[in-house]
Design a protein around this motif. Structure first.
Motif, PDB file in Angstrom:
ATOM      1  N   TYR A   1     -59.588  53.049 -50.484  1.00 18.80           N
ATOM      2  CA  TYR A   1     -58.963  55.217 -51.033  1.00 18.80           C
ATOM      3  C   TYR A   1     -60.081  56.222 -51.089  1.00 18.80           C
ATOM      4  N   MET A   2     -60.596  55.490 -51.266  1.00 27.59           N
ATOM      5  CA  MET A   2     -61.890  57.128 -51.490  1.00 27.59           C
ATOM      6  C   MET A   2     -63.207  57.463 -50.444  1.00 27.59           C
ATOM      7  N   VAL A   3     -63.271  55.732 -49.741  1.00 26.47           N
ATOM      8  CA  VAL A   3     -63.859  55.957 -48.635  1.00 26.47           C
ATOM      9  C   VAL A   3     -62.958  56.272 -46.835  1.00 26.47           C
ATOM     10  N   ASP A   4     -62.482  56.035 -47.634  1.00 34.63           N
ATOM     11  CA  ASP A   4     -60.656  57.096 -46.475  1.00 34.63           C
ATOM     12  C   ASP A   4     -60.514  58.555 -46.846  1.00 34.63           C
ATOM     13  N   MET A   5     -60.396  58.791 -48.318  1.00 36.05           N
ATOM     14  CA  MET A   5     -60.397  60.359 -48.532  1.00 36.05           C
ATOM     15  C   MET A   5     -61.745  60.617 -48.569  1.00 36.05           C
ATOM     16  N   MET A   6     -62.257  60.573 -48.564  1.00 30.19           N
ATOM     17  CA  MET A   6     -63.631  61.200 -48.291  1.00 30.19           C
ATOM     18  C   MET A   6     -63.735  61.403 -47.053  1.00 30.19           C
ATOM     19  N   ARG A   7     -64.028  60.476 -46.149  1.00 24.42           N
ATOM     20  CA  ARG A   7     -63.823  60.864 -44.495  1.00 24.42           C
ATOM     21  C   ARG A   7     -62.868  61.807 -44.082  1.00 24.42           C
ATOM     22  N   SER A   8     -61.316  61.648 -44.142  1.00 26.55           N
ATOM     23  CA  SER A   8     -60.491  62.424 -43.515  1.00 26.55           C
ATOM     24  C   SER A   8     -60.866  64.041 -44.623  1.00 26.55           C
ATOM     25  N   GLN A   9     -60.910  64.143 -45.418  1.00 32.06           N
ATOM     26  CA  GLN A   9     -61.472  65.548 -45.928  1.00 32.06           C
ATOM     27  C   GLN A   9     -62.517  65.553 -44.597  1.00 32.06           C
ATOM     28  N   ALA A  10     -63.455  65.475 -45.130  1.00 32.85           N
ATOM     29  CA  ALA A  10     -64.732  65.739 -44.111  1.00 32.85           C
ATOM     30  C   ALA A  10     -64.201  66.128 -42.713  1.00 32.85           C
ATOM     31  N   ALA A  11     -64.074  65.201 -42.165  1.00 31.79           N
ATOM     32  CA  ALA A  11     -63.255  65.638 -40.466  1.00 31.79           C
ATOM     33  C   ALA A  11     -61.867  66.867 -41.169  1.00 31.79           C
ATOM     34  N   LEU A  12     -61.725  66.826 -42.061  1.00 34.31           N
ATOM     35  CA  LEU A  12     -60.415  68.071 -41.884  1.00 34.31           C
ATOM     36  C   LEU A  12     -61.539  69.614 -42.246  1.00 34.31           C
ATOM     37  N   GLY A  13     -62.910  68.660 -42.475  1.00 33.92           N
ATOM     38  CA  GLY A  13     -63.652  70.551 -42.652  1.00 33.92           C
ATOM     39  C   GLY A  13     -64.035  70.869 -41.634  1.00 33.92           C
ATOM     40  N   GLY A  14     -64.123  69.714 -40.531  1.00 32.47           N
ATOM     41  CA  GLY A  14     -65.125  70.371 -39.222  1.00 32.47           C
ATOM     42  C   GLY A  14     -66.467  69.807 -39.017  1.00 32.47           C
ATOM     43  N   GLN A  15     -67.065  68.755 -39.946  1.00 33.38           N
ATOM     44  CA  GLN A  15     -68.202  67.659 -39.585  1.00 33.38           C
ATOM     45  C   GLN A  15     -67.852  66.783 -38.623  1.00 33.38           C
ATOM     46  N   ASP A  16     -68.831  66.451 -37.984  1.00 33.61           N
ATOM     47  CA  ASP A  16     -68.941  65.934 -36.509  1.00 33.61           C
ATOM     48  C   ASP A  16     -68.693  64.749 -36.546  1.00 33.61           C
ATOM     49  N   ALA A  17     -68.383  63.647 -36.155  1.00 29.76           N
ATOM     50  CA  ALA A  17     -68.594  62.400 -36.110  1.00 29.76           C
ATOM     51  C   ALA A  17     -69.418  61.957 -36.873  1.00 29.76           C
ATOM     52  N   SER A  18     -70.936  62.632 -35.859  1.00 32.96           N
ATOM     53  CA  SER A  18     -72.113  61.246 -36.780  1.00 32.96           C
ATOM     54  C   SER A  18     -72.259  60.975 -38.303  1.00 32.96           C
ATOM     55  N   ALA A  19     -71.499  62.653 -38.834  1.00 35.52           N
ATOM     56  CA  ALA A  19     -72.030  63.079 -40.113  1.00 35.52           C
ATOM     57  C   ALA A  19     -70.757  62.565 -41.212  1.00 35.52           C
ATOM     58  N   LEU A  20     -69.536  61.982 -40.348  1.00 36.31           N
ATOM     59  CA  LEU A  20     -68.727  61.534 -40.901  1.00 36.31           C
ATOM     60  C   LEU A  20     -68.996  60.019 -41.300  1.00 36.31           C
ATOM     61  N   ASP A  21     -69.525  59.342 -40.488  1.00 37.98           N
ATOM     62  CA  ASP A  21     -70.649  57.913 -40.166  1.00 37.98           C
ATOM     63  C   ASP A  21     -71.091  57.874 -41.495  1.00 37.98           C
ATOM     64  N   GLU A  22     -72.510  59.019 -42.379  1.00 35.30           N
ATOM     65  CA  GLU A  22     -73.404  59.446 -42.813  1.00 35.30           C
ATOM     66  C   GLU A  22     -72.166  59.602 -44.715  1.00 35.30           C
ATOM     67  N   VAL A  23     -71.146  59.884 -43.959  1.00 28.92           N
ATOM     68  CA  VAL A  23     -70.312  60.296 -45.363  1.00 28.92           C
ATOM     69  C   VAL A  23     -69.892  59.012 -45.864  1.00 28.92           C
ATOM     70  N   ALA A  24     -69.423  58.304 -45.409  1.00 24.74           N
ATOM     71  CA  ALA A  24     -68.745  56.210 -45.409  1.00 24.74           C
ATOM     72  C   ALA A  24     -69.300  55.708 -45.768  1.00 24.74           C
TER      73      ALA A  24
END
Length: 438
Positions: free
Chosen positions: A266-289
């Motif tokens: 859940y936490m990995v998905d939530m951190m990724r989805s909230q970062a995506a809603l905030g406008g981060q690029d796909a490469s940044a989302l990879d780092e978040v995960a």
């Protein structure tokens, strides 16, 4: 040391019994609604007859300190107020209209809740050595009634609210009360009147047992039909609800905005989805995960303290700091709680449930993940066909606010003024009435 005589021992026993029969005292209450402001804590509401009202505070005031302790967020306000004693004096520094002011007030307890068609019973249960406050609203009509046992979400906020209040929880409980249900709410250990704490040191199992003991007592009231008790668990309450329902027979369990998968997933998905809603690029989302996976593994799988995890794995120190910035609190909640939460296998409790289950997802809920909610119904129905159903409520976010999208909810999460979406009440009442009739 001289041994005590039998008479002295008897006197001590009598004294202990006398102390245990004293009602659980009412504790101090500030009496405000709160939102985060860059300068402190902005007040969204002030309850009449409370400490805040006596201090002359008003909505839109910004509280910057209490008794000399800075209050940058609602948690700090709650912590400062937890040090009060009813009848003592407190000093509050606040900003109004751009100017800083000081106020002094006598600390008061929360006014008793009174309604035209219900009586509020301020009861208690014993849990792990603590006396825990429970709030029971009993319809004035005679006889045995069905009951709604409410398990609130995570956080260090009191669950004592008048049913006439404007909070979403109050509105939900008031609707059930008006329909003839008893409602039962629990004050978590270390909050409000309840013993225990400090609240940010309370562990998962201690909090869970407070709800367990309250649910057991709910079924013993002579005005409750023990065969017509349903649970509604919101957010974290949706994780605790199935544990209790797997132990204690109930008529139904409804959950909203919750988790059935591992909390790691859940936490990995939530951190990724909230970062995506905030406008981060796909490469940044990879780092978040990647960062989230590493930090969660070290803390919750390896069981390392935050300090040890960083010292032994400096590569991930920044990722750990991002999750646990102060080394003690994750999402504002103490680590003792989270270690138990992350350790649970929630699916095994859902598999045990042979009761009526309703899993609800608000389509604008950016805090929860949609995937968990149909999964709950699927897990239950695989073991007990036809017992569970899943529904989505449009325009409803994690706080039951009426918003159009995930993005709107995220952007306005800390902004007061979004209206309550009453669809949750209609859905819950229809389900509960059907459940208790079976």
């Amino acid at each position: 040391m001289k041994p005590l005589s039998l008479l002295a021992l008897f006197a001590l026993a009598v004294s202990a019994c006398a102390q245990s029969t004293e009602p659980l005292p009412r504790k101090p209450f500030f009496g405000v609604g709160m939102a985060v402001d860059v300068k402190g804590v902005k007040l969204t509401a002030v309850t009449p007859g409370t400490t805040a009202a006596e201090a002359g505070l008003k909505p839109d005031d910004i509280v910057v300190s209490i008794d000399g302790v800075p209050t940058p967020d609602p948690q700090s306000v709650g912590k400062a107020a937890s040090q009060w004693k009813t009848g003592s004096k407190t000093k509050i520094e606040f900003i109004r209209g751009g100017s800083t002011q000081q106020a002094e007030a006598t600390v008061r307890s929360r006014p008793a809740d009174k309604g035209d068609n219900y009586e509020t019973i301020y009861d208690e249960v014993k849990s792990k050595g603590n006396r825990i406050r429970i709030f029971v609203t009993k319809p004035t009509t005679p006889g045995k009634h069905p009951a709604l046992f409410f398990i609130q979400g995570i956080g260090y906020v009191s669950n004592e609210q008048p049913l006439s209040g404007q909070s979403s929880y109050a509105k939900i409980c008031k609707a059930f009360n008006d329909k003839g249900y008893v409602t039962v709410r629990v004050e978590k250990p270390g909050l409000g009147d309840s013993d225990g704490g400090p609240f940010d040191k309370v562990d998962w199992y201690t909090e869970l047992d407070a709800f367990r003991q309250a649910l057991i007592k709910t079924k013993t009231y002579d005005f409750v039909d023990p065969n017509k008790v349903v649970i509604f668990g919101h957010s974290m309450g949706g994780c605790q609800g199935p544990i209790l329902a797997s132990e204690i027979p109930i008529k139904g369990l409804a959950v909203y905005g919750t988790v059935i998968r591992t909390w790691h997933e859940y936490m990995v998905d939530m951190m990724r989805s909230q970062a995506a809603l905030g406008g981060q690029d796909a490469s940044a989302l990879d780092e978040v995960a990647r960062n989230t996976v590493a930090a969660l593994h070290l803390i919750f799988n390896e069981g390392l303290s935050v300090a040890d995890a960083k010292a032994k794995n400096p590569k991930w120190a920044a990722a750990i700091d991002a999750l646990v910035p102060d080394g003690e609190h994750f999402s504002g909640i103490g680590m003792n709680f989270w270690r138990g939460c992350f350790a649970e296998n929630y699916a095994k409790y859902w598999e045990k449930l042979d009761t009526n289950v309703l899993s609800i997802y608000g389509a604008a809920d950016f805090v929860a993940e949609q995937i968990d909610h149909p999964m709950i119904a699927e897990v239950v129905n695989k073991k007990h066909p036809g017992r569970a159903k899943f529904i989505t409520i449009p325009n409803s976010d994690h706080g039951f606010r009426n918003v159009a999208s995930l993005k709107e909810s995220l952007d306005t999460w800390r902004t007061p003024g979004k209206p309550f979406n009453p669809a949750i009440i209609d859905v819950l009442l229809a389900w509960a009435d059907e459940a208790i009739a079976k």
